[in-house]
Structure formats: structure tokens, C-alpha cells
Design a protein around this motif. Structure first.
Motif, PDB file in Angstrom:
ATOM      1  N   GLY A 141      28.069  -0.393   0.353  1.00 51.93           N
ATOM      2  CA  GLY A 141      29.285   0.401   0.198  1.00 51.93           C
ATOM      3  C   GLY A 141      29.060   1.870  -0.084  1.00 51.93           C
ATOM      4  O   GLY A 141      30.033   2.616  -0.224  1.00 51.93           O
ATOM      5  N   GLU A 187      37.946   0.954   4.431  1.00 50.80           N
ATOM      6  CA  GLU A 187      37.163   2.009   3.794  1.00 50.80           C
ATOM      7  C   GLU A 187      37.909   2.592   2.593  1.00 50.80           C
ATOM      8  O   GLU A 187      37.324   2.817   1.523  1.00 50.80           O
ATOM      9  CB  GLU A 187      36.888   3.114   4.822  1.00 50.80           C
ATOM     10  CG  GLU A 187      36.034   4.249   4.310  1.00 50.80           C
ATOM     11  CD  GLU A 187      35.756   5.279   5.390  1.00 50.80           C
ATOM     12  OE1 GLU A 187      35.487   6.443   5.037  1.00 50.80           O
ATOM     13  OE2 GLU A 187      35.818   4.926   6.581  1.00 50.80           O
ATOM     14  N   LYS A 215      37.840   0.221  -0.352  1.00 55.45           N
ATOM     15  CA  LYS A 215      36.537   0.286  -1.009  1.00 55.45           C
ATOM     16  C   LYS A 215      36.480   1.508  -1.922  1.00 55.45           C
ATOM     17  O   LYS A 215      36.024   1.434  -3.070  1.00 55.45           O
ATOM     18  CB  LYS A 215      35.424   0.352   0.038  1.00 55.45           C
ATOM     19  CG  LYS A 215      34.050   0.705  -0.511  1.00 55.45           C
ATOM     20  CD  LYS A 215      33.551  -0.382  -1.457  1.00 55.45           C
ATOM     21  CE  LYS A 215      32.152  -0.068  -1.974  1.00 55.45           C
ATOM     22  NZ  LYS A 215      32.086   1.100  -2.859  1.00 55.45           N
ATOM     23  N   VAL A 237      37.804  -3.399  -3.067  1.00 50.96           N
ATOM     24  CA  VAL A 237      36.851  -4.218  -2.325  1.00 50.96           C
ATOM     25  C   VAL A 237      35.492  -3.873  -2.898  1.00 50.96           C
ATOM     26  O   VAL A 237      35.042  -2.731  -2.788  1.00 50.96           O
ATOM     27  CB  VAL A 237      36.899  -3.913  -0.810  1.00 50.96           C
ATOM     28  CG1 VAL A 237      35.903  -4.794  -0.072  1.00 50.96           C
ATOM     29  CG2 VAL A 237      38.304  -4.128  -0.265  1.00 50.96           C
ATOM     30  N   ARG A 279      32.239  -5.213  -2.419  1.00 49.89           N
ATOM     31  CA  ARG A 279      31.082  -5.116  -1.531  1.00 49.89           C
ATOM     32  C   ARG A 279      31.389  -5.901  -0.277  1.00 49.89           C
ATOM     33  O   ARG A 279      31.848  -7.023  -0.316  1.00 49.89           O
ATOM     34  CB  ARG A 279      29.823  -5.667  -2.213  1.00 49.89           C
ATOM     35  CG  ARG A 279      28.584  -5.580  -1.353  1.00 49.89           C
ATOM     36  CD  ARG A 279      27.359  -6.038  -2.101  1.00 49.89           C
ATOM     37  NE  ARG A 279      26.908  -5.046  -3.061  1.00 49.89           N
ATOM     38  CZ  ARG A 279      25.788  -5.168  -3.759  1.00 49.89           C
ATOM     39  NH1 ARG A 279      25.034  -6.225  -3.606  1.00 49.89           N
ATOM     40  NH2 ARG A 279      25.437  -4.236  -4.611  1.00 49.89           N
TER      41      ARG A 279
END
Length: 486
Positions: free
Chosen positions: A81, A348, A351, A356, A358
Motif C-alpha cells: 500500500g 486508492e 486506502k 482498506v 492492505r
């Protein structure tokens, strides 16, 4: 990947913009910067870049022995990530006469600019550096020309007035871009968002993903972009609706609410006595696993449909169904070992926002947490062509402990008959009475006399012991109870 013959030729003439050679095996920043730079492919010739570990700058081998630990460490760069969007890369070990070489082949990204911890690295001849504004613009335009996913397409008809600018500035940009870079970036917000894939400069409007993530009213443009929670009484949709809720704001606003809702309203935690002096917390649905399944549904769903995500809770299970079946390279045969992203820019952003953890390992962690909590493993239903469903069954340990009986009527017949007028104080008084009659009384004898479950008796004995009402002397088996106060 290179052949061994090609690799030997490269070592004979190592100076190149798409080759980086190093003897270091521990400088992860250096490796990630090189991979990021190769992914960005500033020259645009669509050639792979190669990070070669185990040789000097002049091509001489350093005598390195590549072990499985180093292979794993380099492979994990793809999914940890820190480099976003994820790089397309392969890792291979070559055994040569003078030592081993570890070669990382990096394909040019279709969605530049690629960032490593918020910074854009590019290759300038044989060296790498942080991209200038002009270089970033080249990469941004290349990304626009490669648009293939719905979340990266322009949301025609929208303007900057349709997004929550304060939310973008306060919640998203500081997490997406390094603070010193953001402080020096004097470009208009439109260009800053365009560099992240959330604004289309050609049409001068936000992208679909931008409206979904930061829009003031995303439902106006995407009627199905919401999560519908319903709590049904019973085991099917014919039951009475006990509770319902709609999460229909933008994702940046709603994700934190959904997170809190799962933890406080869905995941019910209770202490379960393990022994007279020890207890353990168990939930009907473990928070992290339930949250992860729901976040995956939000991330992978098809936003072009008018159907919402269905987050339905029954007496014995939770069902999460999102529009859009398996996507891209993913099939029932390779799930969850292979991952692909219908909405890479939304993924994205999630994350970056911390929802999120990983990529590519969430399902494995979900199954582990469910098993440890006493739930069955989650069931994934691939039978729908246009939808994806996951079923999470309630924890057996939770209900066996006597909690939630009213929500699991199938288990009621397994539990001892109780006096409906009985209160916790009555139960305590009865326990004291039985102990006074028989100080050596066992837990099983108390269960039979009071009509309570094993865990219920343990719970009361543990609490009364903590409060100094009773005490146990001697070994667990064969000891005796003492009443200290009534």
C-alpha cells in the motif's frame, strides 16, 4: 522477464535510464523509489524497468546469496500500500557463477502518476528524482488518455460546486500527499485533484469517482450509490423490520459513519466466563471482519447501476450483496488468490483514508477472525451474474453463552427453562443460599439447581468473587466456597 543471457549483457553495459543496479539488500526506500520511477515511465517508450540487486555499478557481481526472505520482502512491495496505484512487477532470482542476482521487472503503469508515500518519482537518465510540475503534468495527461474505468471517467454536467471542497482540503489531500509537497504546491485545486485522477481537465469537471467520494449530493448523479441496512426479525425477508438505515452521503463522509455503525450497532460484544476468575470477550459478529466485508463491497461494487449495497441482518446471519459480479481477472476458481479492481481510484482513496488496510489479504484475515470468534467461515456466493453476495453467520459461542436468545429462536430449546421473573439479584441470593447449604457445591450442581447455563453460572461466580461477596478456597476441584458478605 529477462533471460540470463540478456541479464549478462546488461551487466556488461549497465548505464541506462531503465536499469538500476545496487548491492544493498535492506534499503527499502531506494527500492520503492526505483519501482515508482519505473512505473511512471516518463519517456513514455513503454519499456520495462529493471531493479537488479547483487551487483556493483560497473556490473561486477557482489557474491550475494538470495534467500526466500529477500524474495518475499521484494514481492511484498507490490501489495503493502505504499506505492499507489499498485505497480505491475515480477521478481525473479538468477544464480550465476559469481553470485546470485535478484531482478525486479517493473511494467509502465497505465494510470500514472504513481506515488511512493505521496511523492512522484521519475527516472531522468541513469538517476531518479522527484517529478517537477511539468513532468507531473505529462504523467497526468497520460493517465487521462489511458482512462478505462468508470470511476476515472468525467462526470459530465458537474462542476466544482458539486463537490465538498472543504472535505477534500481537510480530510483527503493531507493524507494523499506529503505535507511538505502539499505546502509548496501552488496549483489550483482542479490541477491537484487531476494529478490524483479525480478531475478531468479536458472537460473541466470532476470524475465519477470524485463525485462518489466527495460530492455534495452523489445520489443526484448515481442513484444507487448508497448502503441500505435492514434488520429483519427472523431468518428471511418476510420477517418484521426491526431497524433500517440508509448511508447515502459521499464516501469520505459516510465511511466513518459506517465504520462506527458496524462497531456499535451490529457487532454486539459480551464477556464470556472461561473460569471462575477469567473471562473472554466474544461478539455475535466480529467488528473487523464485518467491517472489512462491507468495505470490500463498497470498493468493488458497480456504481453504474441504480441498485444499492444490501446490508441485511437476520436472526442468524448477515448478508452483504453488492451490484457487480466478479471483475476482470477474478473468477470463482481463483478467488480470493487473485484480485482486480473495478474502481481503482476509489480503492486508492479508501486506502489513503485508512479503510482498506492492505490489498489482497483481507479475505484471509476475515476468515481467521471469524473462526477465532466462534463463527463459521464467510460464504461467498458467485451464482449471481450481476451481483456478489457474502454470508456471515452469527457466532455459535455468543449464543451458546446465553446472549441474544431472542434473536436466535432456533437455539431456545437447547437452553434450560428459567423463571421469567428472575432477576440478577435473585440469582445471586440463590447462589449464596446454595453455597451456605453446601460449601463444596460444584458449578454443574448450581446449573441444575438454578436452571442456568454453564457460562451463566461462571459469570455470576466471577462477578461475585470480584466484588468480595464470595471466595473460593483450595483447589478448583475439591475446594470449598466461603460467603464473605450477603
Amino acid at each position: 522477464m529477462l533471460t540470463q543471457k540478456q541479464l549478462v549483457q546488461i551487466l556488461g553495459n549497465p548505464e541506462s535510464y531503465n536499469i538500476e543496479i545496487t548491492t544493498s539488500t535492506t534499503n527499502m526506500d531506494k527500492f520503492c523509489q526505483a519501482i515508482c520511477a519505473f512505473s511512471n515511465d516518463l519517456p513514455g517508450d513503454d519499456k520495462s524497468g529493471y531493479l537488479i540487486i547483487g551487483a556493483e555499478d560497473n556490473g561486477k557481481l557482489s557474491g550475494l546469496r538470495v534467500d526466500d526472505g529477500l524474495l518475499l520482502k521484494m514481492t511484498n512491495i507490490r501489495t503493502d500500500g505504499n506505492i499507489l496505484p499498485q505497480p505491475v512487477m515480477t521478481v525473479e532470482r538468477f544464480v550465476l557463477e559469481g553470485g546470485d542476482l535478484l531482478v525486479v521487472e517493473v511494467k509502465p503503469s497505465e494510470f500514472p502518476p504513481v506515488r511512493y508515500r505521496g511523492r512522484i518519482w521519475v527516472r531522468i537518465g541513469p538517476r531518479k528524482s522527484i517529478a517537477s510540475e511539468a513532468e507531473e503534468k505529462i504523467l497526468m495527461e497520460r493517465r487521462i488518455s489511458n482512462i478505462r474505468t468508470f470511476d476515472a471517467m468525467p462526470c459530465i454536467g458537474t462542476t466544482f460546486a458539486d463537490i465538498d471542497i472543504n472535505l477534500v482540503r481537510s480530510e483527503f489531500l493531507p493524507k494523499a500527499v506529503a505535507s511538505e509537497i502539499l505546502a509548496d504546491d501552488k496549483r489550483p485545486l482542479e490541477e491537484q485533484l487531476a494529478s490524483l485522477g479525480f478531475f478531468d481537465l479536458r472537460y473541466n469537471c470532476p470524475t465519477n469517482g470524485c463525485i462518489i467520494l466527495f460530492g455534495g449530493n452523489p445520489g443526484r448523479y448515481f442513484p444507487g450509490a448508497y448502503v441500505q441496512y435492514v434488520r429483519f426479525k427472523g431468518v428471511d425477508r418476510a420477517g418484521e423490520i426491526i431497524n433500517e438505515h440508509k448511508f447515502g452521503n459521499n464516501l469520505c463522509h459516510d465511511l466513518i459513519k459506517i465504520d462506527a455503525f458496524v462497531e456499535t450497532s451490529v457487532s454486539q460484544k459480551r464477556p464470556i466466563p472461561i473460569s471462575v476468575l477469567r473471562e473472554e470477550t466474544v461478539a455475535n459478529y466480529p467488528y473487523w471482519a464485518t467491517r472489512e466485508l462491507l468495505m470490500n463491497a463498497i470498493m468493488h461494487r458497480d456504481y453504474e447501476t441504480n441498485a444499492p449495497i444490501q446490508f441485511y441482518e437476520y436472526d442468524d446471519r448477515i448478508e452483504i450483496q453488492n451490484p457487480g459480479g466478479l471483475y476482470g481477472k477474478v473468477s470463482p476458481e481463483n478467488f480470493p488468490n487473485v484480485s482486480d479492481y473495478r474502481n481503482p481510484f476509489i480503492a486508492e482513496a479508501m486506502k489513503i483514508l485508512g479503510y482498506v488496510n492492505r490489498f489482497s489479504r483481507g479475505v484471509y484475515r476475515v476468515q481467521k477472525e471469524l473462526t477465532e470468534n466462534g463463527n463459521e467461515k464467510a460464504e461467498f456466493d458467485f451464482s449471481f451474474v450481476t451481483a456478489f453476495r457474502v454470508i456471515e453467520k452469527a457466532s455459535k459461542r455468543y449464543y451458546d453463552a446465553g446472549f441474544g436468545a431472542e434473536r436466535n429462536p432456533q437455539e431456545t430449546h437447547k437452553k434450560p427453562t428459567r423463571n421469567p421473573q428472575e432477576t440478577p439479584q435473585n440469582i445471586r441470593e440463590r447462589i449464596i443460599y446454595e453455597i451456605q447449604k453446601n460449601p463444596a457445591i460444584s458449578g454443574r450442581e448450581l446449573e441444575a439447581l438454578l436452571g442456568r447455563t454453564s457460562n451463566s453460572i461462571k459469570h455470576y461466580l466471577l462477578q461475585m468473587n470480584k466484588e468480595g461477596i464470595i471466595s473460593h478456597e483450595g483447589p478448583t476441584k475439591g475446594g470449598r466456597w466461603v460467603v464473605l458478605k450477603k
